[in-house]
Design an enzyme around this catalytic site. Structure first.
Site, PDB file in Angstrom:
ATOM      1  N   ASP A  62       0.882  -1.145   0.000  1.00  0.00           N
ATOM      2  CA  ASP A  62       0.000   0.000   0.000  1.00  0.00           C
ATOM      3  C   ASP A  62       0.934   1.212   0.000  1.00  0.00           C
ATOM      4  O   ASP A  62       2.065   1.108   0.440  1.00  0.00           O
ATOM      5  CB  ASP A  62      -0.836  -0.068   1.280  1.00  0.00           C
ATOM      6  CG  ASP A  62      -1.717   1.137   1.450  1.00  0.00           C
ATOM      7  OD1 ASP A  62      -2.475   1.434   0.521  1.00  0.00           O
ATOM      8  OD2 ASP A  62      -1.646   1.776   2.513  1.00  0.00           O
ATOM      9  N   ASP A 120      -0.859  -0.494   6.216  1.00  0.00           N
ATOM     10  CA  ASP A 120      -0.858   0.054   7.569  1.00  0.00           C
ATOM     11  C   ASP A 120      -2.184  -0.199   8.274  1.00  0.00           C
ATOM     12  O   ASP A 120      -2.403   0.264   9.377  1.00  0.00           O
ATOM     13  CB  ASP A 120      -0.537   1.552   7.547  1.00  0.00           C
ATOM     14  CG  ASP A 120      -1.535   2.329   6.698  1.00  0.00           C
ATOM     15  OD1 ASP A 120      -2.460   1.706   6.145  1.00  0.00           O
ATOM     16  OD2 ASP A 120      -1.387   3.546   6.594  1.00  0.00           O
ATOM     17  N   ASP A 136      -7.113  -0.948   4.300  1.00  0.00           N
ATOM     18  CA  ASP A 136      -6.619  -2.105   3.570  1.00  0.00           C
ATOM     19  C   ASP A 136      -6.752  -3.421   4.337  1.00  0.00           C
ATOM     20  O   ASP A 136      -6.195  -4.430   3.924  1.00  0.00           O
ATOM     21  CB  ASP A 136      -5.193  -1.886   3.048  1.00  0.00           C
ATOM     22  CG  ASP A 136      -4.266  -1.373   4.121  1.00  0.00           C
ATOM     23  OD1 ASP A 136      -4.525  -1.645   5.295  1.00  0.00           O
ATOM     24  OD2 ASP A 136      -3.280  -0.701   3.764  1.00  0.00           O
TER      25      ASP A 136
END
Ligand code: ADP
Ligand code: MG
Length: 631
Positions: free
Chosen positions: A328, A523, A527
């Site tokens: 990400d 993190d 996500d």
């Protein structure tokens, strides 16, 4: 290496020494004096009982409970059989060495447990809470959210919270492996389990002890030994079949050849009985059964020291085999701390635009949101704000003083049908629009913010490629222009921009269908679904982010990108050690088994084979704990 033995281990050591002494006496006496067979048997049985009575006891108890085929039973049958065939010194020594192996094993298991529990050292014993102006020391469980606690220098911070008063520096090494202390001031977050170093601080708690970072981590580490790797399950199953097979084979070996070869002669019976006993001693699967979980233990412990929490041996296995790492962007490859570069208002004041944006964002934990709030700096009256809705991957909408505002990226503006336009600057753009009537919006302008790439991201990407990771991919919800510039700076294999959380899952699924062994690193903000979907979810910068700790399989406590390369290297080394141990143990055993069956190997070789393999396997397993990084 310094060992501190437990009481049980000390007792075992004394028994071993006593038995060894008695055994030496027995050997000397039988060489000097010609004793009748029963006297000779007796002086060898004494050290045998001294060293092995607990083995015999357990074997008998298990036998009475119908659990026939374990390694203690094997030992008993083998040694009693050896006595029966007149191999007295051998029988007594086998037991002694078996116990040496057991002691060794118990020390090694204890040591690697300790290395994991040195991490357990993060558990705080008490909290000093201020109630009605009076300090009292209570168990951390008893402190409620929002209470004020005092933490003095040298004390562990017992609960997550925000500094209300005082400044200090905090040592996070137990959680992150990072030795440099972190300075904390008013309004900074502090994390439970870290150690307060220099000043007295007053902290307003933000979670109960049960919900605190320290509890979550402890829970995670305690459960990690329950998740078994495929190899471990295989070994357990293997042992279940293996022992009975060996016993039956030994029985056949003792009975069939004499029947076929030389009926009736005692010497022939004796020879084959000895061979069967050798076979039994060699077949002890202890080296396998012990060293495999021990190696994983060592690897998990060694990783924990680096601030990498691996939730189980199965994940260690996956981690070692990945060939694709998907990142990400925000907060993972980049710092996630955006600086406001510019404010471009449209028929409204710059400060008013920032006011509105900060108010909308004040309830969001997204890095973008927190940066806007930080740039605004002033107090935000949260009572004026209602109806806050976060639209994942797009932005937020909120009602301020009765007026609805939208605050987010281009797709959000399309959603609320605002007449927005892009900015000529490179950066993440936050557009702001105001609802004028139902379904009609007015565009108020945008704020340009920029994020910095983490210092070690570029070298981490390079290292990943160097250690054989084929694809390093970035997925982001941010704009194409920003994504492209980050991807180029980092030398990524591939990137995909302007993705919603669901699109990220789709991208990952596509890669999985192409046969990638894929680790996703994020993190935990927007996500979590992808973390779950990937072969392996790695959460980064987990200090304080619950979502990440819960949905990931591997948790990097600090936010250094290099941690991923380290984790892969640790996992590969651990798997290599596991394989070495399995292969080595099986090969040596197979060799001695064959030699024993045809009568070349005697009882002595069998004993050395067994204990030797066990000790080497244990030493090898302990190696998993110590990892040096060369990249
Ligand atoms: P990334 O994949 O980079 O971690 P996200 O999927 O979390 O990004 O978000 C994608 C984009 O959505 C961001 O770059 C930002 O433009 C926008 N966005 C998300 N949340 C917010 C928010 N709270 N406020 C403003 N914009 C947001
Ligand atoms: Mg994100």
């Amino acid at each position: 290496m310094k060992f501190k033995l437990t009481r049980k281990q000390k007792k075992m050591l004394y028994r071993i020494i006593a038995a060894a002494g008695l055994l030496v006496i027995a050997v000397v006496v039988t060489h000097l004096i010609d004793l009748p067979w029963w006297a000779e048997l007796l002086i060898y049985v004494i050290p045998y009982i001294v060293s092995g009575y607990d083995v015999l006891k357990t074997a008998v108890i298990n036998l009475l409970h119908g659990q026939v085929f374990d390694e203690k039973f094997l030992m008993m049958v083998a040694t009693v059989g050896a006595f029966g065939s007149g191999e007295y010194p051998e029988a007594s020594t086998v037991m002694l060495f078996y116990q040496v192996g057991e002691l060794f094993q118990s020390i090694a298991v204890g040591r690697s447990r300790k290395s994991i529990s040195s991490l357990m050292d993060i558990r705080p014993d008490s909290a000093t809470v201020i109630r009605d102006g009076i300090e009292s020391t209570v168990s951390p469980d008893e402190v409620e959210v929002g209470e004020i606690i005092v933490v003095r220098p040298g004390e562990k911070i017992p609960l997550d919270g925000i500094v209300e008063e005082g400044t200090s520096s905090v040592n996070t090494a137990a959680l992150t492996g990072e030795s440099a202390p972190v300075d904390v001031n008013y309004s900074d977050n502090v994390i439970s389990g870290t150690v307060n170093l220099t000043g007295v601080i007053k902290v307003k708690t933000t979670s109960t002890f049960g919900e605190s970072t320290v509890s979550k981590i402890l829970e995670l580490v305690e459960n990690s030994s329950e998740k078994k790797a495929k190899v471990e399950n295989f070994i357990t199953k293997f042992a279940r079949w293996y022992t009975p097979c060996v016993v039956i084979a030994a029985l056949l070996l003792a009975v069939v050849p004499p029947l076929v070869l030389g009926m009736g002669s005692w010497d022939v019976w004796k020879t084959w009985l000895v061979r069967a006993c050798v076979f039994l001693v060699v077949s002890c699967p202890c080296a396998l059964v012990v060293s495999v979980p021990l190696s994983f233990f060592g690897g998990i412990g060694g990783a924990a020291k680096e601030g990498i929490l691996i939730k189980g041996a199965n994940y260690m296995e996956t981690l070692a085999s990945i060939d694709t790492v998907v990142f990400d962007k925000t907060g993972t490859l980049t710092k996630g701390i955006f600086a406001v570069e510019d404010i471009h208002p449209q028929e409204i004041d710059k400060t008013d635009l920032l006011d509105i944006a900060a108010a909308c964002e004040s309830f969001s934990s997204h890095p973008v949101a927190q940066s806007v709030v930080r740039a605004h700096g002033d107090h935000i009256d949260k009572d004026r704000i209602s109806d806050v809705k976060e639209i994942a991957g797009k932005g937020v909408e909120a009602v301020i003083d009765g007026v609805r505002y939208f605050c987010g990226n281009g797709p959000l503006m399309e959603l609320c049908k605002a007449d927005y336009h892009d900015c000529h600057l490179t950066g993440t753009i936050i557009h702001i629009a105001k609802e004028v009537s139902e379904g009609k919006t007015e565009y108020l302008g945008h704020i340009v913010i920029n994020d910095e790439i983490k210092e070690d991201s570029a070298s981490a990407v390079k290292t990943l490629k160097k250690i054989g990771i084929k694809r390093v991919v970035m997925l982001t919800g941010d704009k194409e222009k920003v994504a492209k510039s980050v991807a180029e700076k980092l030398g990524l294999t591939d990137y995909h921009a302007e993705l919603l959380p669901a699109d990220k899952v789709e991208r990952v699924e596509k890669l999985l269908s192409e046969g990638c062994k894929l680790a996703f690193t994020g993190d935990g903000i927007n996500d979590a679904p992808v973390l779950m979907r990937a072969d392996l979810g790695i959460a980064m910068g987990a200090m304080g982010s619950d979502a990440a700790i819960e949905s990931a399989d591997v948790v990097l406590m600090d936010d250094k990108t290099m941690g991923i390369a380290k984790a892969v290297l640790i996992a590969r080394k651990t798997m290599r050690i596991v394989k070495e141990n399995v292969f080595f143990a099986l090969a040596v055993k197979a060799l001695i088994l064959v030699l024993g069956a045809v009568g070349i190997a005697n009882m002595w070789l069998a004993v050395f084979g067994d204990v030797g393999v066990l000790i080497l396997a244990i030493l090898n397993a302990v190696r998993a704990m110590k990892i040096k990084f060369k990249y």
